[in-house]
Write an enzyme that holds these catalytic residues in place. Structure first.
Site, mmCIF file in Angstrom:
data_model
loop_
_atom_site.group_PDB
_atom_site.id
_atom_site.type_symbol
_atom_site.label_atom_id
_atom_site.label_comp_id
_atom_site.label_asym_id
_atom_site.label_seq_id
_atom_site.Cartn_x
_atom_site.Cartn_y
_atom_site.Cartn_z
ATOM 1 N N ASN A 21 -12.872 -3.510 2.180
ATOM 2 C CA ASN A 21 -13.803 -2.395 2.266
ATOM 3 C C ASN A 21 -14.710 -2.411 1.039
ATOM 4 O O ASN A 21 -14.256 -2.725 -0.064
ATOM 5 C CB ASN A 21 -13.037 -1.073 2.341
ATOM 6 C CG ASN A 21 -12.204 -0.956 3.604
ATOM 7 O OD1 ASN A 21 -12.587 -1.464 4.652
ATOM 8 N ND2 ASN A 21 -11.049 -0.310 3.510
ATOM 9 N N HIS A 56 -10.160 -5.306 -3.635
ATOM 10 C CA HIS A 56 -8.836 -5.547 -3.056
ATOM 11 C C HIS A 56 -8.988 -6.036 -1.625
ATOM 12 O O HIS A 56 -9.860 -5.598 -0.899
ATOM 13 C CB HIS A 56 -7.951 -4.295 -3.105
ATOM 14 C CG HIS A 56 -8.600 -3.043 -2.584
ATOM 15 N ND1 HIS A 56 -9.507 -2.318 -3.321
ATOM 16 C CD2 HIS A 56 -8.486 -2.385 -1.401
ATOM 17 C CE1 HIS A 56 -9.911 -1.260 -2.624
ATOM 18 N NE2 HIS A 56 -9.310 -1.285 -1.443
ATOM 19 N N ASP A 100 0.844 -1.188 0.000
ATOM 20 C CA ASP A 100 0.000 0.000 0.000
ATOM 21 C C ASP A 100 0.887 1.249 0.000
ATOM 22 O O ASP A 100 1.897 1.310 0.701
ATOM 23 C CB ASP A 100 -0.915 0.002 1.231
ATOM 24 C CG ASP A 100 -2.074 0.973 1.096
ATOM 25 O OD1 ASP A 100 -3.221 0.513 0.944
ATOM 26 O OD2 ASP A 100 -1.839 2.199 1.137
ATOM 27 N N ILE A 101 0.466 2.260 -0.763
ATOM 28 C CA ILE A 101 1.268 3.481 -0.890
ATOM 29 C C ILE A 101 1.266 4.305 0.398
ATOM 30 O O ILE A 101 2.199 5.073 0.639
ATOM 31 C CB ILE A 101 0.762 4.309 -2.100
ATOM 32 C CG1 ILE A 101 1.832 5.252 -2.621
ATOM 33 C CG2 ILE A 101 -0.515 5.069 -1.765
ATOM 34 C CD1 ILE A 101 1.532 5.827 -4.007
ATOM 35 N N HIS A 107 -7.063 -5.880 1.849
ATOM 36 C CA HIS A 107 -5.969 -5.295 2.616
ATOM 37 C C HIS A 107 -5.434 -6.371 3.560
ATOM 38 O O HIS A 107 -6.216 -7.101 4.191
ATOM 39 C CB HIS A 107 -6.475 -4.184 3.544
ATOM 40 C CG HIS A 107 -6.928 -2.932 2.873
ATOM 41 N ND1 HIS A 107 -6.133 -1.813 2.779
ATOM 42 C CD2 HIS A 107 -8.108 -2.594 2.302
ATOM 43 C CE1 HIS A 107 -6.807 -0.842 2.182
ATOM 44 N NE2 HIS A 107 -8.011 -1.280 1.878
ATOM 45 N N GLY A 158 -16.074 2.307 3.406
ATOM 46 C CA GLY A 158 -14.838 3.080 3.332
ATOM 47 C C GLY A 158 -13.986 2.781 2.117
ATOM 48 O O GLY A 158 -12.787 3.057 2.105
ATOM 49 N N GLN A 159 -14.610 2.219 1.063
ATOM 50 C CA GLN A 159 -13.844 1.901 -0.146
ATOM 51 C C GLN A 159 -13.542 3.191 -0.921
ATOM 52 O O GLN A 159 -14.457 3.981 -1.192
ATOM 53 C CB GLN A 159 -14.639 0.934 -1.033
ATOM 54 C CG GLN A 159 -13.856 0.469 -2.253
ATOM 55 C CD GLN A 159 -14.608 -0.583 -3.072
ATOM 56 O OE1 GLN A 159 -15.785 -0.853 -2.841
ATOM 57 N NE2 GLN A 159 -13.919 -1.167 -4.038
#
Ligand code: 5GP
Ligand code: ZN
Length: 114
Positions: free
Chosen positions: A87, A100, A30-31, A102, A93-94
């Site tokens: 999410n 994806h 994740d960035i 997490h 909260g997407q």
């Protein structure tokens, strides 16, 4: 034209810190990591979110989850554990509309989410 950022990452057109790739799955860090270990596992095929999935996606979803588990172990979370999160849409909260998982680990996480 598909302007989905995660499709771009899966195609290699958008740079990412790749962890794993095969013909169906792509995993990358994740960035903006929220934990010492925080990576995402996605299908290469564009699926908006988990609500779009049906019985025909069962095998793919199983592969995604098992790959998330395997990579979590490889990244050192086998002993302490990790959180596997999907999410979905606004209430979930997407923020990126490409399915994806997490995986967060490496520290003790709170519950419930805010
Ligand atoms: P969501 O909020 O949709 O569940 O999660 C999207 C996640 O994607 C966020 O944790 C966010 O930091 C991450 N993200 C968004 N854009 C990029 C990107 O371009 N590269 C990477 N590696 N992660 C991204
Ligand atoms: Zn996409």
């Amino acid at each position: 034209m598909n302007d989905c950022i995660f499709c771009g990452i899966a195609e290699g057109a958008v740079p990412s810190k790749k962890i794993f790739e095969d013909d169906e799955i792509f995993a990358f860090h994740d960035i903006e990591p929220k934990a010492p270990v925080h990576f995402l596992v996605i299908p290469k095929r564009h699926i908006q979110n988990i609500m779009e999935c049906g019985a025909g996606d069962g095998l793919l979803l199983g592969k995604l989850l098992l790959k998330a588990r395997e990579l979590a172990c490889e990244l050192g979370c086998g002993e302490g554990g990790a959180r596997f999160v999907i999410n979905c849409k606004a209430d979930g909260g997407q923020t990126v509309d490409h399915l994806h998982i997490h995986v967060l680990g490496g520290r003790r996480l709170g519950w419930p989410p805010g």
